[in-house]
Design an enzyme around this catalytic site. Sequence first.
Site, PDB file in Angstrom:
ATOM      1  N   SER A 114       9.200 -25.739  10.245  1.00 33.63           N
ATOM      2  CA  SER A 114       8.610 -24.427  10.014  1.00 33.63           C
ATOM      3  C   SER A 114       7.103 -24.451  10.278  1.00 33.63           C
ATOM      4  O   SER A 114       6.667 -24.726  11.378  1.00 33.63           O
ATOM      5  CB  SER A 114       8.927 -23.951   8.598  1.00 33.63           C
ATOM      6  OG  SER A 114       8.537 -22.616   8.414  1.00 33.63           O
ATOM      7  N   ARG A 148       8.969 -16.300   9.541  1.00 29.62           N
ATOM      8  CA  ARG A 148       8.027 -15.573   8.693  1.00 29.62           C
ATOM      9  C   ARG A 148       7.202 -14.608   9.529  1.00 29.62           C
ATOM     10  O   ARG A 148       7.054 -14.786  10.739  1.00 29.62           O
ATOM     11  CB  ARG A 148       7.100 -16.528   7.950  1.00 29.62           C
ATOM     12  CG  ARG A 148       7.829 -17.512   7.056  1.00 29.62           C
ATOM     13  CD  ARG A 148       6.873 -18.428   6.325  1.00 29.62           C
ATOM     14  NE  ARG A 148       7.583 -19.497   5.665  1.00 29.62           N
ATOM     15  CZ  ARG A 148       7.391 -19.861   4.390  1.00 29.62           C
ATOM     16  NH1 ARG A 148       6.490 -19.248   3.663  1.00 29.62           N
ATOM     17  NH2 ARG A 148       8.085 -20.857   3.860  1.00 29.62           N
TER      18      ARG A 148
END
Length: 591
Positions: A151, A315
């Site tokens: 991530s 995100r």
Amino acid sequence: MDAAKEWLEIDFHVPTRTVVQSLVEKADTASISKMFVPRIAFGTAGLRGPMGAGYGNMNHITVMQCTQGILAYLEKTLGSDEVKARGVVIGYDHRWSATGVDSEMMARTAAAVCVQRGIKVYLFSSMVATPLVPFCVKHKRCAAGMMVTASHNPKDDNGYKMYGANGAQLCEPHDKSIAGLILEHLKPWADYGTAIESVRDSPLCVDILEEAKDAYFKEMAASLCHHAQDNAVSSLPIVYTAMHGVGAPFTARSFEAFKLKPFFTVSEQNDPDPSFPTVAYPNPEEGKGALELSFSKALSVNSPLVLANDPDADRLAVAELQDGGKWKIFSGNEIGMLLAHWLFRKAVEKGKSPNKLAVVASTVSSKMTRALAEKEGMRFEETLTGFKWICNKKFDLQQEGYEVILAFEESIGFCCGDLVNDKDGVCAAAVFAEMSVQLYKAGKTVSKHLNDLYESYGHFISRQGYVLVPNPRLTVEIFDKIRNKSNYPTSVGPYKIAQVRDLTTGYDSSTADNKTTLPASTSSQHLTFTFENGCIANLRGSGTEPKLKYYVELHGNDPAKVTETLLDMVKLIVITLLEPELNGLKWAGVE
């Protein structure tokens, strides 16, 4: 030394074997110990840690062992025939290490374990945004999904995230069961060396890339796009950055699916680059420093709006140019409120009843969405921090007949509608862009609209930050000191505490039996203090980073007074309870 010798017996990758062999020959026990102890553990979102040789790091061997444990769990819970019939999906990002242990190699390793077990694998033929994996679990009704990504972690890290059959990350106690089964299946089930190189040639290994993309964007547009005609003719210029990650082609296609005009890219950050050359931390949540190039690009093309994905595109960060030339970076809580209100309006316009709609948020996220839900007649559910809890609660609500319009947490993670059961920055970007087009068409900025929402639902002002705690044991010591053998603090400075909730021990002073309604876990640290003035402060240890995080929120009618009181309380809470100076720690202060 024994662990290193054992490693040499099973490692088929020359670069990592060479590293370990050299240490063994030098009898460098200190380096070996650092590399092999402790063993990287299966926990929050699976595995995550630095890439490198040894059982303590992310590499092909630890992924192989983890995959064997996962398959043992799937066979135990679903049955071998069911797992083979449904298969698993595996994706990966662009992370790379000097030892040649990159995301793609680890994905092929996991696929080889599955194929050798006779299990069908949907293996993406190129790097993908993380949301495509949980989508594909749902789309193909897979038994599980795995994604190799770290991530927004620093460049030396990587990770291995697992999704269950419902497309959501696994909660306790299932993750603990897998952790135990991994330890029972450390020895290779087969000789994987050749299999890893040729796994894509296996009839059990299917490339799902184009099918998954087509289905994902088709479903996204059908369920979440409401103003395609306006999108197509809008003159609102939008700037987007992929933060050196994999998001650009996927978010570009989400704009295309919504008929939005193409965004302007930040060319320096548009292509996948595992060295992340322009940012110290590839995390748009870090704020201005990570978005500086985006702001420059926006000014050059006269754009008032910046959208940013983190490197694996699950995100979304948003910033808007204000009068006077300053940029407002919206917090995750603010984006969550904007999306919740927008999705609520669109659902009602379609004739849906509010009492069958729901919003889910983590306990550290703003309570403004709860105020929205209560005022508009929707159901609101709070969960523990992390999308493994959020989306499993979402799944439960769906089984009860609710439509969950938004599930989110303050760390810029948003799940819009029923497209996936995880956070999805690709989808959220298109939804936010469409909302912005409508606002600007009406002569309104996003910031002005947010202020109107404050007037309608209350001024909820929040601040988040963290204390860097490199030693997990120190985090436990800090929390134990705050607990003071269950003699919890009754005030912080002049501010009196009305309620205490301890999600580590299960204590909650607000319930009749003093037990929490949310699950408690002794493996994590989490305290919540509710003050007499309505302020809520959450203190928790991060599950993925060496941080002790704090989240403080206060609401009222006068935003200036609320902000002044809140900032004073944040300083006192951090200084009094966390004592960063006493513990020799650095903390992210308040503005």
